[in-house]
Scaffold this motif. Structure first.
Motif, PDB file in Angstrom:
ATOM      1  N   LYS A 271      37.409  44.475  52.300  1.00 15.95           N
ATOM      2  CA  LYS A 271      38.575  44.867  51.507  1.00 15.95           C
ATOM      3  C   LYS A 271      38.981  43.756  50.548  1.00 15.95           C
ATOM      4  N   ASP A 272      39.001  42.518  51.035  1.00 15.07           N
ATOM      5  CA  ASP A 272      39.382  41.393  50.180  1.00 15.07           C
ATOM      6  C   ASP A 272      38.367  41.186  49.067  1.00 15.07           C
ATOM      7  N   TYR A 273      37.093  41.291  49.378  1.00 15.86           N
ATOM      8  CA  TYR A 273      36.052  41.073  48.377  1.00 15.86           C
ATOM      9  C   TYR A 273      36.062  42.160  47.306  1.00 15.86           C
ATOM     10  N   LEU A 274      36.140  43.424  47.726  1.00 16.89           N
ATOM     11  CA  LEU A 274      36.104  44.528  46.765  1.00 16.89           C
ATOM     12  C   LEU A 274      37.347  44.551  45.895  1.00 16.89           C
ATOM     13  N   SER A 275      38.502  44.208  46.459  1.00 13.05           N
ATOM     14  CA  SER A 275      39.726  44.188  45.662  1.00 13.05           C
ATOM     15  C   SER A 275      39.700  43.053  44.643  1.00 13.05           C
ATOM     16  N   THR A 276      38.946  41.991  44.938  1.00 19.35           N
ATOM     17  CA  THR A 276      38.791  40.900  43.975  1.00 19.35           C
ATOM     18  C   THR A 276      37.831  41.288  42.861  1.00 19.35           C
ATOM     19  N   SER A 278      36.999  44.447  41.928  1.00 19.40           N
ATOM     20  CA  SER A 278      37.537  45.561  41.147  1.00 19.40           C
ATOM     21  C   SER A 278      38.921  45.926  41.667  1.00 19.40           C
ATOM     22  N   PRO A 279      39.971  45.306  41.134  1.00 19.98           N
ATOM     23  CA  PRO A 279      41.331  45.589  41.626  1.00 19.98           C
ATOM     24  C   PRO A 279      41.740  47.048  41.481  1.00 19.98           C
ATOM     25  N   TYR A 281      39.434  49.890  41.382  1.00 21.63           N
ATOM     26  CA  TYR A 281      38.571  50.887  42.026  1.00 21.63           C
ATOM     27  C   TYR A 281      38.017  50.427  43.376  1.00 21.63           C
ATOM     28  N   TRP A 282      38.701  49.474  44.020  1.00 22.76           N
ATOM     29  CA  TRP A 282      38.159  48.957  45.272  1.00 22.76           C
ATOM     30  C   TRP A 282      38.158  50.003  46.383  1.00 22.76           C
ATOM     31  N   HIS A 283      39.086  50.989  46.297  1.00 18.56           N
ATOM     32  CA  HIS A 283      39.089  52.056  47.301  1.00 18.56           C
ATOM     33  C   HIS A 283      37.776  52.840  47.281  1.00 18.56           C
ATOM     34  N   GLY A 285      34.814  51.680  46.557  1.00 17.49           N
ATOM     35  CA  GLY A 285      33.796  50.894  47.254  1.00 17.49           C
ATOM     36  C   GLY A 285      33.924  50.995  48.757  1.00 17.49           C
TER      37      GLY A 285
END
Length: 316
Positions: A271-276, A278-279, A281-283, A285
């Motif tokens: 969650k931390d990596y994907l939100s970094t 792509s703030p 569209y991280w959901h 991923g």
């Protein structure tokens, strides 16, 4: 030595956590938040993995613990351990009040009750701005040094060891509980609740105790997060957090304490990596990873590890 052998699977996890302190000194606050996720996931897995109860509102107890620790801090009770005790008592009392409905209902009614309880507490906290800060959150409270000695620092060193110590205590406690006659009774209830009374096990009493215990530990996790981040907010009570703890448990392997810890750490890091990356569209991923995990590791990380051990055993 006997106590150490009983928690054998947790020793490599503890060593990995301690190694991360040396390997990632700039990410101690992130690591402490992963420990909090693991505590919360262990609390939830006591219900789903061992008692067979699925809850869609377990974040209610998590949020209650966070707000309790924050309110106690603002009231002058700044000792973190005292805040943890208060959070556990409040969350356990709230869980106990819900047990009559949860114990007597079936799977569908439990889903509705726990979901409704989560929404009610969320809206109550949002409306009581004078107490919780509402949508703006609750940052105005003081947390003193742990045991009067170890003050929380900006780099997160105290937060790291504080959260890790709580996680180790919860891990050992739940390991003993789930391997005790009470834990074996919960597994029997999960498999066939109609036959358990025939051997003298009260289904209602066991489920009520498990639900209360799970709520108390979830509140403990929320309190640790509020104390280490110095903030409490509505998202700690939200449905998203309840859904996330279900994902963590599923990824790790429901019913496996070490697996749930690894699942929580993996989910938190992802969650931390994907939100970094792509703030916005991280959901997406996370959704893709979760869908793939259903096919690649249907029994979670614990099931994958067990399969590898069996293959290595046959090859040797």
């Amino acid at each position: 030595m006997k106590g150490i052998s009983n928690i054998g699977p947790g020793v490599p996890l503890l060593l990995a956590a301690l190694a991360s302190y040396l390997l990632f000194p700039d990410y101690l606050l992130l690591l402490s938040s992963l420990f909090v996720l693991a505590i919360f996931a262990l609390a939830y897995d006591l219900l789903q993995g061992h008692a067979g109860i699925v809850s869609l509102g377990h974040a209610a107890f998590f949020g209650l613990g966070a707000y309790t620790a924050a309110i106690l801090g603002r009231a002058g009770i700044t000792e973190p351990v005292a805040g943890l005790a208060g959070a556990m008592l409040v969350s356990a009392a709230a869980a106990f009040c819900v047990t009559p409905i949860v114990v007597r209902g079936n799977d569908f009614t439990r889903l509705l009750v726990t979901l409704g309880m989560g929404f009610l507490l969320y809206e109550a906290a949002n409306s009581a701005r004078w107490l919780t800060g509402g949508a703006d959150g609750f940052p105005d409270f003081t947390i003193g040094p742990v045991l009067g000695v170890f003050a929380f620092d900006f780099l997160g060193k105290t937060a790291f060891f504080y959260a890790l110590c709580v996680l180790v205590i919860v891990f050992v406690f739940l390991k003993r509980v789930t391997e005790s006659p009470f834990g074996l009774a919960l597994k029997g209830i999960r498999e066939n609740s109609r036959r358990m009374p025939a051997i003298g096990a009260s289904v209602g009493r066991h489920l009520a105790l498990a639900y209360t215990m799970s709520g108390a530990i979830a509140g403990l996790a929320g309190a640790v997060l509020a104390q280490t981040s110095h903030f409490a907010s509505l998202d700690m009570l939200g449905f998203d957090r309840s859904a996330e703890v279900m994902m963590m448990t599923t990824i790790g392997g429901s019913g496996s304490i070490p697996g749930v810890v690894m699942g929580a750490a993996a989910f938190g890091f992802m969650k931390d990596y994907l939100s970094t990356v792509s703030p916005k569209y991280w959901h997406l991923g996370i959704g893709i990873v979760l869908m793939l995990s259903v096919f690649v590791i249907p029994n979670g990380i614990a099931g994958l590890a067990a399969g590898l051990r069996r293959r290595l055993g046959r090859s040797s």
